[in-house]
Design a protein around this motif. Structure first.
Motif, PDB file in Angstrom:
ATOM      1  N   GLY A 159      71.873  19.532  -3.821  1.00 59.20           N
ATOM      2  CA  GLY A 159      72.694  18.315  -3.907  1.00 59.20           C
ATOM      3  C   GLY A 159      71.844  17.061  -3.765  1.00 59.20           C
ATOM      4  N   ASN A 219      78.816  23.833  -5.269  1.00 68.90           N
ATOM      5  CA  ASN A 219      77.836  24.824  -4.820  1.00 68.90           C
ATOM      6  C   ASN A 219      78.337  25.360  -3.481  1.00 68.90           C
ATOM      7  OD1 ASN A 219      75.339  26.231  -4.530  1.00 68.90           O
ATOM      8  ND2 ASN A 219      74.568  24.587  -3.242  1.00 68.90           N
ATOM      9  N   THR A 220      78.023  26.608  -3.229  1.00 69.03           N
ATOM     10  CA  THR A 220      78.425  27.183  -1.944  1.00 69.03           C
ATOM     11  C   THR A 220      77.169  27.586  -1.181  1.00 69.03           C
ATOM     12  OG1 THR A 220      78.568  29.301  -3.060  1.00 69.03           O
ATOM     13  CG2 THR A 220      80.620  28.092  -2.779  1.00 69.03           C
ATOM     14  N   THR A 221      77.302  27.820   0.085  1.00 62.30           N
ATOM     15  CA  THR A 221      76.162  28.268   0.888  1.00 62.30           C
ATOM     16  C   THR A 221      76.287  29.777   1.090  1.00 62.30           C
ATOM     17  OG1 THR A 221      77.392  27.779   2.853  1.00 62.30           O
ATOM     18  CG2 THR A 221      75.886  26.097   2.116  1.00 62.30           C
TER      19      THR A 221
HETATM   20  C1  LIG Z   1      73.761  25.445  -2.602  1.00 66.65           C
HETATM   21  O1  LIG Z   1      73.756  26.530  -1.720  1.00 66.65           O
HETATM   22  C2  LIG Z   1      72.471  27.032  -1.374  1.00 66.65           C
HETATM   23  C3  LIG Z   1      72.608  28.194  -0.416  1.00 66.65           C
HETATM   24  O2  LIG Z   1      73.107  27.801   0.826  1.00 66.65           O
HETATM   25  C4  LIG Z   1      71.676  25.937  -0.733  1.00 66.65           C
HETATM   26  O3  LIG Z   1      70.346  26.417  -0.531  1.00 66.65           O
HETATM   27  C5  LIG Z   1      71.704  24.726  -1.632  1.00 66.65           C
HETATM   28  O4  LIG Z   1      71.056  23.701  -0.955  1.00 66.65           O
HETATM   29  C6  LIG Z   1      73.104  24.322  -1.941  1.00 66.65           C
HETATM   30  N1  LIG Z   1      73.196  23.177  -2.753  1.00 66.65           N
HETATM   31  C7  LIG Z   1      73.987  22.202  -2.447  1.00 66.65           C
HETATM   32  C8  LIG Z   1      74.071  21.122  -3.433  1.00 66.65           C
HETATM   33  O5  LIG Z   1      74.642  22.178  -1.432  1.00 66.65           O
END
Ligand SMILES: *[C@@H]1O[C@H](CO)[C@@H](O)[C@H](O)[C@H]1NC(C)=O
Ligand SMILES: NC(=O)c1ccc[n+]([C@@H]2O[C@H](COP(=O)([O-])OP(=O)(O)OC[C@H]3O[C@@H](n4cnc5c(N)ncnc54)[C@H](OP(=O)(O)O)[C@@H]3O)[C@@H](O)[C@H]2O)c1
Ligand SMILES: *[C@@H]1O[C@H](CO)[C@@H](O)[C@H](O)[C@H]1NC(C)=O
Ligand SMILES: *[C@@H]1O[C@H](CO)[C@@H](O)[C@H](O)[C@H]1NC(C)=O
Length: 310
Positions: free
Chosen positions: A15, A80-82
């Motif tokens: 992000g 996006n998910t974590t």
């Molecule tokens: C998307 O998720 C991944 C895994 O947690 C993380 O490494 C990445 O920073 C995330 N991107 C955003 C935009 O949150």
């Protein structure tokens, strides 16, 4: 009036890169106002974003109302998910991924960009079954494709930043270092400077959504084998870093128990089927050509972010 681009996880690596690239792009910075989400807009990282002119709003994957409020009025949402390793990795991936896009559809957002990953189970013809952190994202991707929202996808490669974290070389005690895993030295990873380059593909999609609608951009500078990665680490650091292939059982001892099955099947899929499955090399090459701006090589990344080899 500028259109609103909502960046979910604007305080994160992917992000943050999207925010940085969009603000620095002469056209996109005029076209879009950025709204970033954070669970805690009073955190230091959220305040740093606000100081750059980003509107920071609270949102949590587990609270659909917060997502709908955050997405109201948006032209595009980047979702996006974590990944959570607590024994329910795939379930979280799918429920969070669906909650994000459901909220976007509920408030009438026209365009959606999702950070997806390939289905390891499918790529391995059903033989690798612990790929929930990848397979869950593809399940959400397929779901998004059925919804009344126009969508495009990025599929990030393996993060170069992992070499400072889970994949950092270990000191051998004789002044040399080993990059350790259980896969062959020829196994290739598509590497991405996540914090620096993710936004370069999102910018491509934002500038020509019609062209990229429905497509998956496989985000990486290039494919690098483990042997090439170790060689590059040696060249840049001036120290000896060798790739060391160890038995899987030895390697498993280095990882947390709730994480190890996922990472093991992931690495096996890279070794036996390719990170992006069939035609991985073609996908990586085509996608790299689509990026808006020069991509970071591993050599350059390691020069700018030296490994802590002590
Ligand atoms: C998307 O998720 C991944 C895994 O947690 C993380 O490494 C990445 O920073 C995330 N991107 C955003 C935009 O949150
Ligand atoms: N490591 C790799 O090689 C690799 C490769 C490909 C893909 N990936 C994927 O990349 C992703 C990680 O991206 P990243 O490094 O950018 O992550 P990150 O830097 O840890 O950022 C995560 C972001 O998500 C937000 N967030 C976390 N929990 C949230 C919740 N419950 N509700 C709303 N927002 C939440 C955080 O914001 P706040 O804390 O401000 O709320 C933060 O901005 C994972 O999905 C992983 O599978 C990793
Ligand atoms: C995939 O699995 C099916 C069923 O087990 C088998 O018939 C097929 O030959 C396999 N395909 C490949 C490419 O291995
Ligand atoms: C992923 O692959 C598995 C095995 O081929 C399949 O059962 C599953 O439906 C696939 N998921 C998606 C979303 O296509």
């Amino acid at each position: 009036m500028a259109k609103i681009l909502v960046v979910v996880g604007a305080t994160g690596q992917q992000g943050g890169s999207i925010v940085k690239t969009t603000l620095a792009d002469p056209e996109l910075s005029q076209e879009y106002a950025i709204r970033g989400t954070s669970r805690d807009p009073s955190s230091a990282s959220a305040k740093a974003l606000a100081a750059k002119g980003v509107e920071v709003v609270p949102a949590d994957f587990s609270d659909p109302n917060s997502l709908q409020r955050a997405f109201t009025g948006a032209h595009v949402v980047f979702g996006n998910t974590t990944t959570i390793y607590d024994g329910h990795t795939k379930e979280h991936e799918v429920s969070h991924g669906r909650a994000l896009v459901d909220a976007a559809v509920a408030v009438g957002v026209p365009f959606y960009i999702y950070s997806t990953l390939p289905n390891i189970s499918k790529n391995s013809n059903g033989t690798l079954t612990s790929g929930g952190h990848f397979d869950g994202k593809e399940e959400v991707e397929q779901y998004i494709r059925t919804l009344p929202i126009r969508s495009a996808f990025i599929a990030p490669g393996s993060f170069m930043s992992n070499f400072h974290e889970t994949m950092t070389p270990r000191a051998m005690g004789d002044g040399t270092y080993a990059l350790i895993s259980f896969v062959t030295p020829e196994t290739q990873l598509p590497l991405i400077n996540t914090a620096g380059d993710t936004g370069k593909w999102v910018a491509t999609i934002l500038s020509e959504f019609d062209k990229y609608e429905g497509k998956v951009l496989c985000c990486a500078t290039a494919l690098y084998s483990f042997a090439e990665i170790a060689e590059t680490m040696s060249r840049v650091s001036g120290k000896t870093v060798a790739y060391r292939q160890v038995p899987e059982e030895v390697w498993r001892g280095f990882l947390p128990p709730l994480m190890v099955d996922f990472i093991a099947d992931m690495l096996k899929s890279f070794q036996d089927y390719g990170y992006y499955g069939e035609k991985t090399a073609e996908k990586v090459q085509w996608s790299a050509q689509q990026a808006r701006g020069a991509l970071t090589t591993l050599e350059r990344y390691l020069q700018e972010n030296p490994l802590n080899l002590k």
